[in-house]
Design an enzyme around this catalytic site. Structure first.
Site, PDB file in Angstrom:
ATOM      1  N   ARG A   1      -4.935  77.114  -9.794  1.00 31.99           N
ATOM      2  CA  ARG A   1      -4.524  77.364  -8.413  1.00 31.99           C
ATOM      3  C   ARG A   1      -4.992  76.238  -7.507  1.00 31.99           C
ATOM      4  O   ARG A   1      -5.926  75.489  -7.830  1.00 31.99           O
ATOM      5  CB  ARG A   1      -5.049  78.700  -7.913  1.00 31.99           C
ATOM      6  CG  ARG A   1      -6.535  78.772  -7.657  1.00 31.99           C
ATOM      7  CD  ARG A   1      -6.931  80.100  -6.998  1.00 31.99           C
ATOM      8  NE  ARG A   1      -6.457  81.239  -7.758  1.00 31.99           N
ATOM      9  CZ  ARG A   1      -5.488  82.058  -7.339  1.00 31.99           C
ATOM     10  NH1 ARG A   1      -4.907  81.847  -6.162  1.00 31.99           N
ATOM     11  NH2 ARG A   1      -5.113  83.062  -8.069  1.00 31.99           N
TER      12      ARG A   1
ATOM     13  N   SER B   1      -4.230  67.007  -7.505  1.00 27.72           N
ATOM     14  CA  SER B   1      -3.336  66.391  -6.515  1.00 27.72           C
ATOM     15  C   SER B   1      -2.489  65.259  -7.079  1.00 27.72           C
ATOM     16  O   SER B   1      -2.152  64.306  -6.376  1.00 27.72           O
ATOM     17  CB  SER B   1      -4.143  65.890  -5.305  1.00 27.72           C
ATOM     18  OG  SER B   1      -4.830  66.955  -4.686  1.00 27.72           O
TER      19      SER B   1
ATOM     20  N   ALA C   1      -4.046  70.412 -13.036  1.00 28.01           N
ATOM     21  CA  ALA C   1      -5.153  70.730 -12.131  1.00 28.01           C
ATOM     22  C   ALA C   1      -4.650  71.133 -10.743  1.00 28.01           C
ATOM     23  O   ALA C   1      -3.458  71.045 -10.422  1.00 28.01           O
ATOM     24  CB  ALA C   1      -6.101  69.542 -12.035  1.00 28.01           C
ATOM     25  N   HIS C   2      -5.600  71.538  -9.910  1.00 31.04           N
ATOM     26  CA  HIS C   2      -5.293  72.097  -8.588  1.00 31.04           C
ATOM     27  C   HIS C   2      -4.512  71.116  -7.712  1.00 31.04           C
ATOM     28  O   HIS C   2      -4.746  69.914  -7.712  1.00 31.04           O
ATOM     29  CB  HIS C   2      -6.587  72.508  -7.876  1.00 31.04           C
ATOM     30  CG  HIS C   2      -7.533  71.366  -7.616  1.00 31.04           C
ATOM     31  ND1 HIS C   2      -7.482  70.607  -6.488  1.00 31.04           N
ATOM     32  CD2 HIS C   2      -8.533  70.864  -8.360  1.00 31.04           C
ATOM     33  CE1 HIS C   2      -8.417  69.677  -6.520  1.00 31.04           C
ATOM     34  NE2 HIS C   2      -9.073  69.817  -7.665  1.00 31.04           N
ATOM     35  N   ASN C   3      -3.549  71.679  -6.990  1.00 28.04           N
ATOM     36  CA  ASN C   3      -2.723  70.958  -6.012  1.00 28.04           C
ATOM     37  C   ASN C   3      -1.805  69.900  -6.625  1.00 28.04           C
ATOM     38  O   ASN C   3      -1.208  69.109  -5.893  1.00 28.04           O
ATOM     39  CB  ASN C   3      -3.588  70.317  -4.926  1.00 28.04           C
ATOM     40  CG  ASN C   3      -4.210  71.348  -4.005  1.00 28.04           C
ATOM     41  OD1 ASN C   3      -5.358  71.749  -4.220  1.00 28.04           O
ATOM     42  ND2 ASN C   3      -3.481  71.785  -3.012  1.00 28.04           N
TER      43      ASN C   3
END
Length: 332
Positions: free
Chosen positions: A223, A264, A244-246
């Site tokens: 998330r 990201s 991974a996140h974002n």
């Protein structure tokens, strides 16, 4: 019941050019060198064409660029793309999915507020949390957990051991294989003020997954810290992959096994990530680019470019370096 087809029945599906004939009933597909007389195989390149004479298969699907003779009581079906044609044959012989005796198993725990669409199947020991919404014909195989406020679209299949955390949004016609993790906390820590430990950064976002996405066994999509980690329509993710996140994946991207996106990362449409490749955080890989297996990407990659190596660079340049290095070593 065991399935079998004649060569003409199979060709009626493939619409290829039938060369030769076989009276043998075809009971399944098999690799060229492992096939028996009741098997059909496929040959996609000249590399494997030389093995046809020694194969026991009664038939083969081959690319129309190959020049091969069928032989006695054997047949060839010439098509434009043998791999795609073989996919149709595999569908013919695909065994049925596991059977549900009841639509919702009595050991499943389904919260009173959950909305369950028509035709859904929920297996033994599943958990469906508060305010979850399942579209029509969703299948949750045994031991799946779907936590609060998650939405899953029509015809999505979730295999055993998968956990979908709270507030995630899943599209239609997705497939999640065994032990997939969707929406676990992103990996976010910072040194504490006193320098004696690490402070966990709360991850309050979610995961949004488009339509027709397939995610392989033991893969993880974390998330977002805030906003959303996004997987675009039609993406295909192999086993043991980390997103991974974002991170944001465009449409129809492919990630092979053991590859990973740090936080990201942005992928354009149609990006291909080879096995065991790793992508640095805050990197953008533009549409149509390819990252070779085992590569380490530390900077942005232009649209349509192929990169290779660690750190990754233009594939042609890297191959030239490898050739030069090999020649240098031979001189030593």
């Amino acid at each position: 019941m065991k399935k079998s087809y004649s060569i003409k029945e199979i060709n009626s599906i493939l619409n290829g050019e039938l060369i030769g004939n076989t009276t043998q009933s075809i009971e399944g597909p098999e690799q060229l060198q492992n096939a028996n007389s009741n098997h059909i195989t496929f040959i996609g390149s000249t590399k494997y064409a030389k093995h046809w004479a020694d194969s026991k298969a009664c038939a083969a699907v081959i690319n129309d660029t190959l020049k091969i003779e069928p032989g006695n009581n054997r047949a060839l079906i010439k098509v434009k793309n043998a791999d795609l044609a073989m996919a149709k044959i595999l569908e013919l012989f695909n065994p049925p999915s596991p059977v549900f005796d009841t639509d919702i198993h009595p050991t499943a725990v389904v919260h009173d507020t959950a909305k369950i669409g028509a035709g859904c199947k929920i297996g033994a020991n599943c958990y469906v949390g508060k305010d979850v919404e399942l579209g029509n014909d969703v299948i949750l195989y045994p031991n799946v957990c779907v936590f609060d406020e998650t939405i899953i679209g029509d015809n999505t299949i979730v295999w055993s051991g998968t956990v979908i955390r709270e507030r995630c949004i899943i599209g239609n016609h997705c497939i999640f294989h065994t032990n997939v993790s969707i929406g676990a906390d992103g990996f976010g820590y910072r040194p504490s003020d006193d320098g004696r430990g690490l402070v966990k950064i709360p991850q309050i976002g979610n995961v949004i997954i488009g339509h027709y996405v397939e995610i392989g066994a033991n893969s993880c999509v974390d998330r977002a810290k805030f906003s959303s980690t996004i997987i675009g329509d039609g993406c295909k993710i192999d086993n043991l992959v980390q997103v991974a996140h974002n991170s944001i994946m465009g449409r129809s991207c492919i990630m092979a096994g053991h590859s990973g996106l740090a936080g990201s990362v942005t992928l354009g449409d149609g990006v291909i990530i080879g096995g065991s490749a790793s992508i640095k955080d805050h990197t953008t890989i533009h549409s149509g680019a390819t990252v070779g297996a085992g590569s380490g990407v530390v900077g942005d990659v232009a649209a349509g470019k192929t990169v290779l190596g660690y750190p990754a660079q233009d594939a042609r340049d890297m191959l030239k370096q490898w050739v030069a290095l090999r020649q240098f070593m031979k001189k030593q």
